[in-house]
Design an enzyme around this catalytic site. Structure first.
Site, mmCIF file in Angstrom:
data_model
loop_
_atom_site.group_PDB
_atom_site.id
_atom_site.type_symbol
_atom_site.label_atom_id
_atom_site.label_comp_id
_atom_site.label_asym_id
_atom_site.label_seq_id
_atom_site.Cartn_x
_atom_site.Cartn_y
_atom_site.Cartn_z
ATOM 1 N N PHE A 150 0.805 -1.224 0.000
ATOM 2 C CA PHE A 150 0.000 0.000 0.000
ATOM 3 C C PHE A 150 0.835 1.270 0.000
ATOM 4 O O PHE A 150 0.361 2.326 -0.408
ATOM 5 C CB PHE A 150 -0.951 0.015 1.203
ATOM 6 C CG PHE A 150 -0.285 0.281 2.531
ATOM 7 C CD1 PHE A 150 0.041 1.571 2.936
ATOM 8 C CD2 PHE A 150 0.014 -0.764 3.388
ATOM 9 C CE1 PHE A 150 0.654 1.815 4.159
ATOM 10 C CE2 PHE A 150 0.631 -0.538 4.616
ATOM 11 C CZ PHE A 150 0.948 0.750 5.003
ATOM 12 N N LYS A 174 -1.282 -7.838 -8.689
ATOM 13 C CA LYS A 174 -2.232 -7.811 -7.576
ATOM 14 C C LYS A 174 -1.768 -6.702 -6.644
ATOM 15 O O LYS A 174 -0.907 -6.885 -5.803
ATOM 16 C CB LYS A 174 -2.237 -9.161 -6.855
ATOM 17 C CG LYS A 174 -3.572 -9.494 -6.138
ATOM 18 C CD LYS A 174 -4.028 -8.493 -5.090
ATOM 19 C CE LYS A 174 -3.227 -8.578 -3.819
ATOM 20 N NZ LYS A 174 -3.761 -7.640 -2.752
ATOM 21 N N CYS A 282 9.582 1.592 3.404
ATOM 22 C CA CYS A 282 10.466 0.497 3.810
ATOM 23 C C CYS A 282 11.901 0.973 3.951
ATOM 24 O O CYS A 282 12.723 0.293 4.573
ATOM 25 C CB CYS A 282 10.387 -0.650 2.803
ATOM 26 S SG CYS A 282 11.063 -0.270 1.174
#
Length: 500
Positions: A150, A174, A282
């Site tokens: 996300f 996906k 991240c």
């Protein structure tokens, strides 16, 4: 009327048929603005079937054909970058400048894919034996899949599919169900650029869709970016099914600050790296290790800067930091701050309970700064993924290095110092895949690969750069002997083939 985000299969929008939908909220208001269709196994199968059919021709297409489409896509992506950034802000919550930066970093990989011809060059050795030549070539895999997080709904997919399709593969994406709209807009722009139907497909959903991609016999490789537990699951499951896997996991990125460092520059850098995009990166710096007597001064400089950050809706051009993606995630992030003191940390700034006037139901949390955090504290051990910075203290470089290397994560790290020898030693000794020297977020440019060590990466390949090209292709070696036309047939030789 609530917007509905559907799948993109075979070059067109396909309405969800499973009957299952998930909510997409505006993080700044907490309101559900969109519903996203969740794919069934049959719908995932339809996307893979479309990709498999498209591969029959796309996999045989010329490099010129592929790069021509990508050049057109690049121009469209550049022209629509503001629109895509607005979609990101509406569903993720990050400020517009952050969203624009995300699109820009994705464009770097499109640039790389446009020049893929150089990276796909093979090798040729002539006359390895009499009239024998050996050539090494790289060929596409077939249908490949990407499962993306996300926090970067445009950039991370752009780290994957441009290289994959440039190499001749077809792709099933996906994306995160929390902010799905950007991925569909990218699919529309690819179609407008002339990409054949079925080469790029998007299916939304949850574990049902993920597991089917990991299990499907026609999916040859899977790229993933997300948390470490899910990365480990993706790697284990897909590998067991015979697939090539590139799974990037979580992080606890450390910044080492030596006593000789420019503390103002270090404080500026860490505030940007820890609190930018509300810490939902991240590559965010989430732990600072201060060496020697500089700790108190550094913490004060960080506090002074952090308190000035303006928090508000991402659509407000004066906002510097937006909300978190969901209320559930906001509450989890807050729990690390409220429990820090009991675990021995000093709470310098407490951002829990923060709200924005007029947007009280948004997923807000303020800046939090924890000092003298013990390595046993949950706030240090876990990947928080929010605007919470831990400061740890060390007496020596060696103690600090041991602390950093003891972390199970090895994504990125940084050192701030004026000492070139110390910096060189750190870059050689630290156990991390990406190192910054006076650079707080050392995300490589597109033509170098991105990836960590230890529990931050599962699989052999980093993402994009040369590793990306190698991941999406497989090597083949061809050994050829052509007889000289002047030679007469010499009969059959049943001995072992001779190269000499």
């Amino acid at each position: 009327m609530t917007k509905i985000v559907n799948h993109w299969i075979g070059g067109k929008t396909v309405e969800g048929a499973s009957g299952n939908h998930g909510p997409v909220t505006d993080p700044a208001t907490g309101e559900v603005t969109t519903k996203v269709a969740y794919a069934s196994v049959e719908e995932v199968d339809a996307a893979v079937a479309a990709a498999k059919e498209a591969y029959l021709s796309w996999g045989q297409s010329s490099l010129a054909t592929r790069t021509s489409v990508l050049f057109k896509f690049r121009a469209l992506l550049d022209a629509h970058r503001d629109e895509i950034a607005e979609l990101i802000t509406a569903e993720h919550g990050k400020v517009h400048s952050d969203a624009l930066g995300e699109v820009a970093r994705g464009l770097e990989i499109v640039d790389l894919a446009c020049g893929i011809s150089v990276q796909l060059k093979g090798e040729l050795s002539t006359q390895v034996a009499t009239r024998v030549d050996v050539a090494s070539i790289r060929q596409p895999l077939g249908v490949v899949a990407g499962i993306t997080p996300f926090n970067f709904p445009a950039m991370v997919p752009l780290w994957m599919f441009p290289l994959a399709i440039a190499c001749g593969n077809t792709f099933v994406l996906k994306p995160s169900e929390k902010d799905p709209s950007a991925s569909v807009r990218l699919a529309e722009l690819l179609s407008e650029a002339g990409l054949p139907d079925g080469v790029f497909n998007v299916v939304h959903g949850d574990k049902v869709a993920v597991d089917r991609l990991l299990d499907h016999p026609d999916v040859k490789a899977v790229s993933f970016v997300g948390s470490t537990p899910i990365a480990r699951y993706i790697h284990t499951t897909a590998s067991a099914n015979g697939k090539r896997v590139q799974a990037l996991g979580g992080a606890k990125n450390h910044m080492l600050v030596l006593p000789d460092a420019d503390l103002d520059a270090a404080a500026d850098a860490v505030v940007s790296a820890a609190y930018g995009s509300a810490g939902e990166r991240c590559m965010a710096i989430s732990a600072v290790v201060a060496v020697g007597a500089i700790g108190d001064t550094l913490v004060e400089k960080i506090r002074e800067r952090a308190e000035k950050i303006k928090i508000g809706p991402g659509s407000d051009p004066t906002s510097e930091m937006g909300p978190l993606i969901t209320a559930t995630h906001r509450d989890k992030v807050a729990s690390y701050v409220t429990g820090a003191a009991a675990e021995g940390a000093e709470v310098v700034l407490d951002g829990t309970g923060y709200t924005v006037d007029g947007h009280e139901n948004g997923h807000w949390i303020g800046i939090s700064l924890l000092d003298r955090v013990p390595t046993s504290a949950a706030a240090y051990r876990d990947e928080i993924f929010g605007p919470v910075l831990c400061v740890l203290r060390a007496e020596t470089y060696e103690e600090a290095l041991d602390l950093i290397n003891a972390s199970p994560y090895g994504n990125g790290t940084a050192i701030f110092t004026r000492d070139g020898g110390a910096a060189r030693r750190f870059q050689m000794e630290v156990e991390a895949g990406m190192v910054g020297v006076n650079v707080p977020i050392p995300v490589p440019v597109g033509y170098h690969s991105f990836g960590g060590w230890k529990d931050s990466l599962f699989g052999d390949h980093h993402i994009y750069g040369n590793d990306g090209t190698h991941f999406y292709t497989r090597g083949k070696v061809v050994t050829t002997r052509w007889p000289d036309p002047a030679d007469a047939p010499t009969g059959v030789d049943l001995g072992f083939p001779r190269n000499h």
